[in-house]
Design an enzyme around this catalytic site. Structure first.
Site, PDB file in Angstrom:
ATOM      1  N   HIS A  57       4.628   7.133  17.594  1.00  0.00           N
ATOM      2  CA  HIS A  57       3.832   6.809  16.398  1.00  0.00           C
ATOM      3  C   HIS A  57       2.328   6.965  16.679  1.00  0.00           C
ATOM      4  O   HIS A  57       1.544   6.014  16.555  1.00  0.00           O
ATOM      5  CB  HIS A  57       4.141   5.396  15.896  1.00  0.00           C
ATOM      6  CG  HIS A  57       3.733   5.191  14.460  1.00  0.00           C
ATOM      7  ND1 HIS A  57       4.418   4.399  13.585  1.00  0.00           N
ATOM      8  CD2 HIS A  57       2.680   5.697  13.745  1.00  0.00           C
ATOM      9  CE1 HIS A  57       3.800   4.400  12.394  1.00  0.00           C
ATOM     10  NE2 HIS A  57       2.745   5.184  12.475  1.00  0.00           N
ATOM     11  N   ARG A  67       7.525   8.199   7.916  1.00  0.00           N
ATOM     12  CA  ARG A  67       8.038   6.923   8.404  1.00  0.00           C
ATOM     13  C   ARG A  67       9.463   7.126   8.907  1.00  0.00           C
ATOM     14  O   ARG A  67      10.202   7.985   8.405  1.00  0.00           O
ATOM     15  CB  ARG A  67       8.062   5.884   7.277  1.00  0.00           C
ATOM     16  CG  ARG A  67       6.701   5.304   6.934  1.00  0.00           C
ATOM     17  CD  ARG A  67       6.188   4.361   8.028  1.00  0.00           C
ATOM     18  NE  ARG A  67       4.927   3.743   7.696  1.00  0.00           N
ATOM     19  CZ  ARG A  67       3.712   4.201   8.070  1.00  0.00           C
ATOM     20  NH1 ARG A  67       3.607   5.288   8.809  1.00  0.00           N
ATOM     21  NH2 ARG A  67       2.616   3.540   7.745  1.00  0.00           N
TER      22      ARG A  67
HETATM   23  P1  NDP Z   1      -0.958   9.652  -0.424  1.00  0.00           P
HETATM   24  O1  NDP Z   1      -0.653   8.488  -1.299  1.00  0.00           O
HETATM   25  O2  NDP Z   1      -2.328  10.228  -0.478  1.00  0.00           O
HETATM   26  O3  NDP Z   1       0.050  10.842  -0.743  1.00  0.00           O
HETATM   27  C1  NDP Z   1       1.409  10.638  -0.994  1.00  0.00           C
HETATM   28  C2  NDP Z   1       2.020  11.950  -1.454  1.00  0.00           C
HETATM   29  O4  NDP Z   1       3.441  11.806  -1.505  1.00  0.00           O
HETATM   30  C3  NDP Z   1       1.557  12.372  -2.853  1.00  0.00           C
HETATM   31  O5  NDP Z   1       1.390  13.759  -2.919  1.00  0.00           O
HETATM   32  C4  NDP Z   1       2.726  11.947  -3.740  1.00  0.00           C
HETATM   33  O6  NDP Z   1       2.898  12.728  -4.920  1.00  0.00           O
HETATM   34  C5  NDP Z   1       3.887  12.209  -2.794  1.00  0.00           C
HETATM   35  N1  NDP Z   1       5.043  11.398  -3.194  1.00  0.00           N
HETATM   36  C6  NDP Z   1       5.177  10.055  -3.180  1.00  0.00           C
HETATM   37  N2  NDP Z   1       6.396   9.686  -3.630  1.00  0.00           N
HETATM   38  C7  NDP Z   1       7.043  10.832  -3.936  1.00  0.00           C
HETATM   39  C8  NDP Z   1       8.322  11.116  -4.430  1.00  0.00           C
HETATM   40  N3  NDP Z   1       9.199  10.141  -4.728  1.00  0.00           N
HETATM   41  N4  NDP Z   1       8.662  12.404  -4.618  1.00  0.00           N
HETATM   42  C9  NDP Z   1       7.788  13.403  -4.356  1.00  0.00           C
HETATM   43  N5  NDP Z   1       6.536  13.197  -3.868  1.00  0.00           N
HETATM   44  C10 NDP Z   1       6.177  11.928  -3.660  1.00  0.00           C
HETATM   45  O7  NDP Z   1      -0.605   9.196   1.052  1.00  0.00           O
HETATM   46  P2  NDP Z   1      -1.217   9.774   2.412  1.00  0.00           P
HETATM   47  O8  NDP Z   1      -1.142  11.241   2.375  1.00  0.00           O
HETATM   48  O9  NDP Z   1      -2.518   9.140   2.702  1.00  0.00           O
HETATM   49  O10 NDP Z   1      -0.182   9.178   3.486  1.00  0.00           O
HETATM   50  C11 NDP Z   1       1.161   9.558   3.428  1.00  0.00           C
HETATM   51  C12 NDP Z   1       1.973   8.827   4.483  1.00  0.00           C
HETATM   52  O11 NDP Z   1       1.722   9.354   5.779  1.00  0.00           O
HETATM   53  C13 NDP Z   1       1.690   7.343   4.643  1.00  0.00           C
HETATM   54  O12 NDP Z   1       2.297   6.592   3.611  1.00  0.00           O
HETATM   55  C14 NDP Z   1       2.279   7.058   5.996  1.00  0.00           C
HETATM   56  O13 NDP Z   1       3.639   6.697   5.856  1.00  0.00           O
HETATM   57  C15 NDP Z   1       2.168   8.386   6.725  1.00  0.00           C
HETATM   58  N6  NDP Z   1       1.206   8.312   7.829  1.00  0.00           N
HETATM   59  C16 NDP Z   1       1.696   8.398   9.100  1.00  0.00           C
HETATM   60  C17 NDP Z   1       0.843   8.374  10.171  1.00  0.00           C
HETATM   61  C18 NDP Z   1       1.352   8.534  11.555  1.00  0.00           C
HETATM   62  O14 NDP Z   1       0.601   8.312  12.524  1.00  0.00           O
HETATM   63  N7  NDP Z   1       2.588   8.946  11.759  1.00  0.00           N
HETATM   64  C19 NDP Z   1      -0.610   8.222   9.990  1.00  0.00           C
HETATM   65  C20 NDP Z   1      -1.010   8.167   8.608  1.00  0.00           C
HETATM   66  C21 NDP Z   1      -0.121   8.208   7.576  1.00  0.00           C
HETATM   67  P3  NDP Z   1       1.767  12.753  -6.069  1.00  0.00           P
HETATM   68  O15 NDP Z   1       0.636  13.565  -5.487  1.00  0.00           O
HETATM   69  O16 NDP Z   1       2.405  13.457  -7.197  1.00  0.00           O
HETATM   70  O17 NDP Z   1       1.410  11.327  -6.328  1.00  0.00           O
HETATM   71  C1  OXD Z   2      -0.654   4.856   8.883  1.00  0.00           C
HETATM   72  C2  OXD Z   2      -0.056   5.066  10.205  1.00  0.00           C
HETATM   73  O1  OXD Z   2       0.084   4.695   7.910  1.00  0.00           O
HETATM   74  O2  OXD Z   2      -0.814   5.128  11.206  1.00  0.00           O
HETATM   75  O3  OXD Z   2      -1.891   4.861   8.813  1.00  0.00           O
HETATM   76  O4  OXD Z   2       1.155   5.183  10.321  1.00  0.00           O
END
Ligand code: NDP
Ligand code: OXD
Length: 310
Positions: free
Chosen positions: A273, A225
């Site tokens: 994005h 983000r």
């Molecule tokens: P998940 O919830 O599956 O994974 C989140 C990961 O981040 C986990 O491994 C978690 O750790 C880790 N995490 C969260 N908070 C912390 C922290 N404070 N310190 C260290 N590690 C942390 O989410 P997704 O993988 O499905 O999606 C991730 C993000 O990708 C979305 O929230 C979105 O913002 C972004 N996204 C962007 C897109 C784009 O087009 N640019 C498209 C899709 C997603 P743990 O495993 O230990 O819980």
């Molecule tokens: C999502 C994105 O969070 O597209 O799915 O950014």
């Protein structure tokens, strides 16, 4: 049961509501209208919803997000603790995120950016072969997206490490967990790929303090983000040469204003994005399954842990 469908940008509402209605004939779908009367919805299906959605539809018991990141949902006015938030899990996005990260990594490591720069002058200038072990990749977040990114890049024999809150381990990926292991993770990383969710803990995470711990001449790929990145810190570190380039898909303000310095910076590559699009067929099928689970009184997967914010 009634559902309100509310979206902002990117997702074309008329082309989504029809397949959702077809997949869930037992639900009565209504399109959000900013000035329309409340419809008495119990479900909301949304992407970047209007902030007052829940105030206008106070009967909503579950919000289903047409995306993976739920930061926009957590800011909704009137979000009660008992309202379930359910997000998309992969739904065809993880492979796109991996592809995007692979493109940014390969463009830098194989010096395609250099060839792009010299083509117009008709210059035939082979660059030295790369030493793959010098292109250490670090993936922030090892969830659905980060794990796929890490595994894809590791399959191309790049040395890959992942950092997450819990230090999640995956075969072939060096694992780091928590703030105490962050310095070691950053110090070994030359290409940093951010897939963290946006939470109070991760806002402004990509700042001078963290980015300056990366190897000299590093690259940043931000597909999490925009609010993860302190923009002026990135510009300052590019200026000093500590960072060599950045590929950015997400921004603090979207669309990125046309006069923003990122647009014209020679070391910054911008996409609007699009790292992963929400794919209609996959998303509708997954949301319909989750809605049915919820309607049976069970817990759908992809429930957001409100205490963690993701
Ligand atoms: P998940 O919830 O599956 O994974 C989140 C990961 O981040 C986990 O491994 C978690 O750790 C880790 N995490 C969260 N908070 C912390 C922290 N404070 N310190 C260290 N590690 C942390 O989410 P997704 O993988 O499905 O999606 C991730 C993000 O990708 C979305 O929230 C979105 O913002 C972004 N996204 C962007 C897109 C784009 O087009 N640019 C498209 C899709 C997603 P743990 O495993 O230990 O819980
Ligand atoms: C999502 C994105 O969070 O597209 O799915 O950014």
């Amino acid at each position: 049961m009634k559902a309100i469908f509310a979206y902002a940008d990117r997702i074309e509402s008329p082309t989504w509501i029809a397949p959702l209605q077809a997949a869930l004939p037992e639900v009565e779908f209504h399109h959000w209208r900013p000035d329309g009367p409340p419809v008495g919805a119990e479900l909301a299906i949304v992407w970047n919803p209007p902030r007052d959605l829940l105030r206008r539809e106070p009967g909503v018991r579950a919000v289903f997000n047409l995306g993976a990141g739920v930061d926009a949902l957590l800011g909704l006015d009137g979000l009660r603790d008992d309202i379930q938030l359910v997000r998309l899990e992969d739904a065809g996005m993880a492979v796109q995120m991996a592809e995007y990260a692979a493109y940014a990594l390969i463009r830098a490591s194989r010096q395609f950016d250099v060839y792009e720069g010299v083509q117009a002058s008709g210059t035939w200038a082979p660059q030295p072969a790369i030493r793959r072990k010098e292109w250490t990749v670090g993936v922030l977040g090892m969830g659905v997206m980060g794990a796929r990114v890490a595994q894809t890049l590791a399959a191309m024999d790049y040395p890959v490490a992942g950092w997450s809150r819990s230090g999640k381990a995956l075969p072939g990926i060096e694992s780091f967990g928590g703030r105490e292991q962050l310095p070691a993770f950053l110090a070994r990383t030359r290409v940093l790929v951010n897939t963290l969710p946006l939470t109070d803990d991760t806002r402004n995470f990509l700042c001078r303090e963290t980015l300056s711990q990366l190897m000299q001449g590093s690259y940043l790929v931000n597909i999490g983000r925009g609010d993860h990145l302190v923009e002026e810190d990135l510009l300052a570190l590019l200026e000093t040469g500590h960072l060599k380039g950045a590929t950015l898909d997400v921004f603090r303000t979207e669309p990125l204003p046309s006069d923003h310095p990122f647009w014209t910076h020679p070391a910054i590559t911008i996409t609007p994005h699009v790292a992963a699009a929400s794919l209609k067929e996959e998303s509708v099928t997954q949301i319909a399954d989750k809605v049915r689970v919820f309607m049976r009184g069970e817990r759908p997967t992809g429930l957001v842990a409100r205490s963690k914010g993701y």
